[in-house]
Design a protein around this motif. Structure first.
Motif, PDB file in Angstrom:
ATOM      1  N   ALA A 157       0.629  -1.153  -0.144  1.00  0.00           N
ATOM      2  CA  ALA A 157       0.027   0.106   0.075  1.00  0.00           C
ATOM      3  C   ALA A 157       0.646   1.309  -0.057  1.00  0.00           C
ATOM      4  CB  ALA A 157      -0.998   0.169   1.175  1.00  0.00           C
ATOM      5  N   ILE A 158       2.200   1.091   0.204  1.00  0.00           N
ATOM      6  CA  ILE A 158       2.973   2.290   0.330  1.00  0.00           C
ATOM      7  C   ILE A 158       2.861   2.922  -1.038  1.00  0.00           C
ATOM      8  CG2 ILE A 158       5.265   3.117   0.757  1.00  0.00           C
ATOM      9  CD1 ILE A 158       3.785   2.259   3.170  1.00  0.00           C
ATOM     10  N   GLY A 159       2.797   4.474  -0.841  1.00  0.00           N
ATOM     11  CA  GLY A 159       2.645   5.200  -2.164  1.00  0.00           C
ATOM     12  C   GLY A 159       1.264   5.289  -2.495  1.00  0.00           C
ATOM     13  N   THR A 160       0.439   5.163  -2.003  1.00  0.00           N
ATOM     14  CA  THR A 160      -1.084   5.152  -2.095  1.00  0.00           C
ATOM     15  C   THR A 160      -1.798   5.759  -1.091  1.00  0.00           C
ATOM     16  OG1 THR A 160      -1.927   3.238  -1.289  1.00  0.00           O
ATOM     17  CG2 THR A 160      -0.752   2.780  -3.696  1.00  0.00           C
ATOM     18  N   PRO A 161      -2.770   6.366  -1.126  1.00  0.00           N
ATOM     19  CA  PRO A 161      -3.664   7.083  -0.117  1.00  0.00           C
ATOM     20  C   PRO A 161      -4.104   6.003   0.889  1.00  0.00           C
ATOM     21  CG  PRO A 161      -4.406   7.686  -2.192  1.00  0.00           C
ATOM     22  CD  PRO A 161      -3.565   6.686  -2.548  1.00  0.00           C
ATOM     23  N   GLU A 162      -4.108   4.740   0.576  1.00  0.00           N
ATOM     24  CA  GLU A 162      -4.437   3.568   1.429  1.00  0.00           C
ATOM     25  C   GLU A 162      -3.390   3.731   2.755  1.00  0.00           C
ATOM     26  OE1 GLU A 162      -5.109   3.183  -1.830  1.00  0.00           O
ATOM     27  OE2 GLU A 162      -7.145   3.856  -1.188  1.00  0.00           O
ATOM     28  N   ALA A 163      -2.092   3.905   2.523  1.00  0.00           N
ATOM     29  CA  ALA A 163      -0.975   3.881   3.493  1.00  0.00           C
ATOM     30  C   ALA A 163      -1.299   4.896   4.528  1.00  0.00           C
ATOM     31  CB  ALA A 163       0.263   3.924   2.903  1.00  0.00           C
ATOM     32  N   ALA A 164      -1.695   4.594   5.514  1.00  0.00           N
ATOM     33  CA  ALA A 164      -1.719   5.860   6.664  1.00  0.00           C
ATOM     34  C   ALA A 164      -0.459   5.758   7.548  1.00  0.00           C
ATOM     35  CB  ALA A 164      -3.018   5.188   7.763  1.00  0.00           C
ATOM     36  N   ILE A 165       0.085   6.894   7.572  1.00  0.00           N
ATOM     37  CA  ILE A 165       1.569   7.179   8.344  1.00  0.00           C
ATOM     38  C   ILE A 165       1.249   8.310   8.903  1.00  0.00           C
ATOM     39  CG2 ILE A 165       3.948   7.126   8.192  1.00  0.00           C
ATOM     40  CD1 ILE A 165       3.819   6.300   5.499  1.00  0.00           C
ATOM     41  N   VAL A 166       1.667   8.170  10.413  1.00  0.00           N
ATOM     42  CA  VAL A 166       1.119   9.224  11.302  1.00  0.00           C
ATOM     43  C   VAL A 166       2.738   9.425  11.826  1.00  0.00           C
ATOM     44  CG1 VAL A 166      -0.744   8.445  12.043  1.00  0.00           C
ATOM     45  CG2 VAL A 166       1.079   7.476  13.330  1.00  0.00           C
TER      46      VAL A 166
END
Length: 288
Positions: free
Chosen positions: A122-131
């Protein structure tokens, strides 16, 4: 070195996903890993392989580290601490809130702790949530690059907040998973396949998810009016789960643990309140 340059230290599955997303987004990406061969595919895509940690760190104003934990972060970065200087360090390695504060103390002013709440694909897409948490100025300076990794959310100046959120999500995740596994074991004792339970499991999870906004408000306000049912009613239902497990020969330890917390809350005077009042038992270690 340009403002668009970024370094990634650590090329496990997640590190490779991070570096790959940065390359695809057009950033000049330098990569390093103890095993140099792990950089081969990224170099073929356009990344630059650094021969040492020092070369990697000095190549970019933004340094992202994603390794196995706080010990590995220290082992990699402590020898080149003097080279970090004004560079922004973003630590996306998993760890505890205490470890996040300790790492921030060694890199004052330009440190961001982060937690990735997504799988590598999912990294690089909006589905990857990173805080992220820590130095707000550092986040603002490199926000666009960080957003190329996924949906970026800044939680606050305390560097521990990201790790704390990650741990809280993990606790929720394992609570759901273990609840499902116990339920599947209970049904399996009667010959019911887990697959046939899925529609009912999903419906139950959706029902509980619908309660959460109201429970969150009650927790924040410190009052627990009964909405879906009183705690006393919930406790009676939990008793059924414990007894059913015992009768089926399934380990009752998990529902018994839940029952113990609910019983303590009832004894504390919350029998007529909502289930959210059980949080007071989790807050009070002396009551356990």
């Amino acid at each position: 070195m340009t403002k668009n340059s970024v370094t990634v230290l650590g090329l496990g599955l997640m590190g490779q996903a991070l570096a790959g997303a940065l390359v695809r987004a057009g950033h000049a990406t330098t990569v390093w890993n103890r095993s140099p061969a792990k950089a081969d595919a990224l170099v073929a895509q356009g990344a630059t392989r650094a021969g040492s940690v020092r070369d990697a760190v000095t190549a970019s104003p933004l340094v992202i580290v994603c390794v196995t934990g706080a010990d590995a972060v220290r082992e990699i970065l402590d020898p080149v601490a003097g080279e970090l200087g004004d560079r922004v360090l973003v630590n996306l390695s998993s760890g505890t809130s205490r470890e996040a504060r300790e790492t921030a103390a060694r890199h004052p002013g330009r440190y961001l702790d982060g937690a990735i709440m997504a799988a590598p694909p999912a990294i690089g897409t909006p589905e990857a949530a990173i805080v992220y948490s820590g130095a707000r100025a550092a986040f603002d300076e490199h926000e666009q690059i960080l957003r190329d990794l996924g949906t970026a959310t800044f939680l606050g100046d305390d560097p521990a907040l990201s790790a704390l959120h990650e741990t809280a999500v993990l606790g929720l995740m394992y609570g759901i998973l273990n609840g499902f596994l116990h339920s599947a074991a209970l049904l399996g004792a009667a010959g019911v396949p887990a697959d046939s339970f899925l529609p009912f499991a999903r419906a139950g999870i959706d029902t509980v998810a619908g309660w959460l906004p109201g429970y969150a408000r009650q927790i924040d306000e410190g009052t627990y009016p009964a909405l879906d049912a009183t705690l006393g009613t919930h406790l009676a239902a939990i008793e059924h789960v414990v007894h059913e497990s015992e009768d089926a020969g399934v380990d009752p330890a998990l529902p018994a643990l839940v029952r113990a917390a609910a019983r303590r809350a009832v004894s504390a005077g919350h029998g007529g309140d909502s289930y959210a009042s059980v949080i007071e038992q989790f807050r009070d270690k002396e009551s356990a």
